[in-house]
Design an enzyme around this catalytic site. Structure first.
Site, short mmCIF file in Angstrom:
data_model
loop_
_atom_site.label_atom_id
_atom_site.label_comp_id
_atom_site.label_asym_id
_atom_site.label_seq_id
_atom_site.Cartn_x
_atom_site.Cartn_y
_atom_site.Cartn_z
N ARG A 1 0.86 -1.19 0.00
CA ARG A 1 0.00 0.00 0.00
C ARG A 1 0.90 1.25 0.00
O ARG A 1 2.14 1.14 -0.03
CB ARG A 1 -0.91 -0.01 1.24
N GLY A 2 0.27 2.41 0.10
CA GLY A 2 1.02 3.65 0.24
C GLY A 2 1.99 3.90 -0.91
O GLY A 2 1.73 3.52 -2.06
N ASP A 21 5.86 -7.59 1.31
CA ASP A 21 5.13 -6.90 2.39
C ASP A 21 4.75 -7.92 3.45
O ASP A 21 4.53 -9.09 3.16
CB ASP A 21 3.86 -6.22 1.85
N VAL A 50 10.42 -7.55 6.90
CA VAL A 50 11.72 -7.00 6.51
C VAL A 50 12.77 -7.07 7.61
O VAL A 50 13.96 -6.94 7.35
CB VAL A 50 11.61 -5.52 6.01
N ASN A 74 11.65 0.42 1.20
CA ASN A 74 10.59 1.40 1.44
C ASN A 74 9.78 1.09 2.71
O ASN A 74 9.19 2.01 3.28
CB ASN A 74 9.67 1.40 0.20
N TYR A 98 11.87 7.95 15.32
CA TYR A 98 11.71 7.96 13.86
C TYR A 98 12.84 8.76 13.21
O TYR A 98 13.43 8.33 12.23
CB TYR A 98 10.34 8.56 13.50
N LYS A 111 15.64 7.42 10.64
CA LYS A 111 15.75 7.96 9.28
C LYS A 111 17.09 8.67 9.05
O LYS A 111 17.59 8.69 7.92
CB LYS A 111 14.56 8.86 8.97
N1 LIG Z 1 3.77 9.07 4.57
C1 LIG Z 1 4.66 10.01 4.82
O1 LIG Z 1 4.33 11.18 5.08
C2 LIG Z 1 6.14 9.69 4.78
C3 LIG Z 1 7.04 10.75 4.84
C4 LIG Z 1 8.40 10.50 4.79
C5 LIG Z 1 8.84 9.20 4.67
N2 LIG Z 1 7.95 8.18 4.63
C6 LIG Z 1 8.49 6.82 4.49
O2 LIG Z 1 8.02 6.25 3.28
C7 LIG Z 1 7.95 4.83 3.41
C8 LIG Z 1 6.57 4.36 2.99
O3 LIG Z 1 5.63 4.97 3.85
P1 LIG Z 1 4.06 5.02 3.56
O4 LIG Z 1 3.60 6.33 4.07
O5 LIG Z 1 3.76 4.61 2.16
O6 LIG Z 1 3.58 3.89 4.60
P2 LIG Z 1 2.35 2.88 4.61
O7 LIG Z 1 2.08 2.58 6.03
O8 LIG Z 1 1.24 3.38 3.76
O9 LIG Z 1 2.98 1.59 3.90
C9 LIG Z 1 4.03 0.89 4.51
C10 LIG Z 1 4.00 -0.55 4.06
O10 LIG Z 1 5.08 -1.22 4.76
C11 LIG Z 1 4.60 -2.48 5.22
N3 LIG Z 1 5.38 -2.93 6.37
C12 LIG Z 1 5.39 -2.41 7.61
N4 LIG Z 1 6.18 -3.15 8.42
C13 LIG Z 1 6.69 -4.15 7.65
C14 LIG Z 1 7.56 -5.24 7.91
N5 LIG Z 1 8.07 -5.48 9.13
N6 LIG Z 1 7.88 -6.06 6.88
C15 LIG Z 1 7.36 -5.86 5.64
N7 LIG Z 1 6.51 -4.86 5.36
C16 LIG Z 1 6.18 -4.02 6.35
C17 LIG Z 1 3.14 -2.22 5.56
O11 LIG Z 1 2.38 -3.42 5.61
C18 LIG Z 1 2.71 -1.27 4.44
O12 LIG Z 1 2.21 -1.97 3.31
C19 LIG Z 1 8.31 4.53 4.87
O13 LIG Z 1 9.68 4.19 4.94
C20 LIG Z 1 8.07 5.85 5.57
O14 LIG Z 1 8.84 6.00 6.73
C21 LIG Z 1 6.62 8.39 4.69
#
Ligand SMILES: NC(=O)c1ccc[n+]([C@@H]2O[C@H](COP(=O)([O-])OP(=O)(O)OC[C@H]3O[C@@H](n4cnc5c(N)ncnc54)[C@H](O)[C@@H]3O)[C@@H](O)[C@H]2O)c1
Length: 268
Positions: A18-19, A39, A67, A93, A162, A166
């Site tokens: 997702r995401g 995932d 992961v 990711n 966090y 990061k």
């Molecule tokens: N959303 C934001 O505003 C934002 C901003 C900066 C950075 N990020 C980074 O971008 C990346 C993606 O974030 P997003 O917002 O799409 O998140 P999200 O929560 O929508 O998606 C994250 C995905 O990672 C999977 N996941 C979580 N733990 C896991 C594990 N142990 N093993 C395998 N899969 C796992 C989840 O099931 C999910 O599908 C992340 O690294 C996040 O820190 C997000």
């Protein structure tokens, strides 16, 4: 869109159910890449893969992986190779957040975030690079792409762990670039700001729970008003172009870079 731009790239993407991970996978496949979606939520990864395969350019497979487990990283790399012949790109990711003020951080909060965001990135990079090295040098570089954050660069008081995780992603990008260049592997990353995804929707609620914000939605409003130069939050579609660039041969001469896609937050 150039539907051939990523042809011949076989890409493993973690957290692709997702995401942003799912959006990247779809965008890469639309440009001809074959994608392995890893995932912990296998059903979500499977659904995304089916959506990609129904469109019929690059192919997709889904694997269940945690992961934080070395074996799962190894198995995801093996699945990519066994399905597509070799692996060219790894996108690390998967990530999560759970805000706490500094004095409220406990070991569980620390371990959860550091393990998924940082330790897992190291494991994924290492297992992917091991396979790339075994495949031998090609005419073009292999690529590792790390997902950082505005929190790779700003000390945000409500999300200390966090930020630590990061900043670690940035260090892994720099150290990996130096360590792996002799194998013709580049290491770059991108750093989003506020992206509307399930992660941010949960964070928005959690910030109210810990008392950092008074109401849901306030975090978005405050950041847009006080921190961003581009006066809106972002969506996965704002990120996928940069991710595809890092995947493509257009970025072959880059390594050790973390590109911010954060509406100008990092210069504030
Ligand atoms: N959303 C934001 O505003 C934002 C901003 C900066 C950075 N990020 C980074 O971008 C990346 C993606 O974030 P997003 O917002 O799409 O998140 P999200 O929560 O929508 O998606 C994250 C995905 O990672 C999977 N996941 C979580 N733990 C896991 C594990 N142990 N093993 C395998 N899969 C796992 C989840 O099931 C999910 O599908 C992340 O690294 C996040 O820190 C997000």
């Amino acid at each position: 869109m150039d539907t051939e731009r990523l042809k011949g790239k076989n890409v493993l993407i973690t957290g692709a159910g997702r995401g942003m991970g799912a959006a990247n996978a779809e965008h890469f496949a639309a440009q001809g890449a074959n994608v392995c979606l890893g995932d912990i939520d296998e059903g979500a990864a499977q659904e995304t893969a089916e959506r990609i395969n129904a469109k019929g350019n690059g192919r997709a497979i889904a694997v269940r992986m945690d992961v934080t487990e070395r074996e799962d990283n190894r198995a995801a790399v093996e699945a990519t190779v066994s399905e597509f012949g070799m692996i060219n790109v790894g996108v690390f990711n998967a990530g999560l957040n759970k805000p706490r003020f500094f004095m409220d951080i406990d070991e569980d909060n620390w371990d959860l975030i550091m393990n998924v965001n940082t330790k897992a990135m190291w494991l994924g990079m290492q297992e992917t690079a091991r396979q790339m090295i075994a495949q031998g040098k090609q005419d073009y570089p292999y690529k590792l792409i790390n997902v950082g954050s505005i929190a790779s660069r700003k000390p945000l008081v409500d999300v200390t762990v966090y930020c630590t995780s990061k900043y670690g992603c940035l260090a892994l990008t720099h150290c990996g670039a130096v360590a792996l260049s002799e194998h013709n592997i580049t290491v770059n990353g991108y750093a989003p700001g506020v992206v509307v995804t399930p992660l941010w929707e949960q964070l928005d609620k959690d910030l109210v729970d810990i008392g950092f914000k008074q109401k849901e939605g306030q975090a978005y409003e405050d950041i847009v008003r006080d921190a961003l130069q581009i006066k809106r939050v972002s969506y996965p579609d704002d990120v996928i172009g940069t991710a595809a660039f890092l995947c493509s041969s257009d970025s072959d001469y880059m390594t050790g870079q973390m590109i911010h896609i954060d509406g100008g937050w990092c210069i504030q």
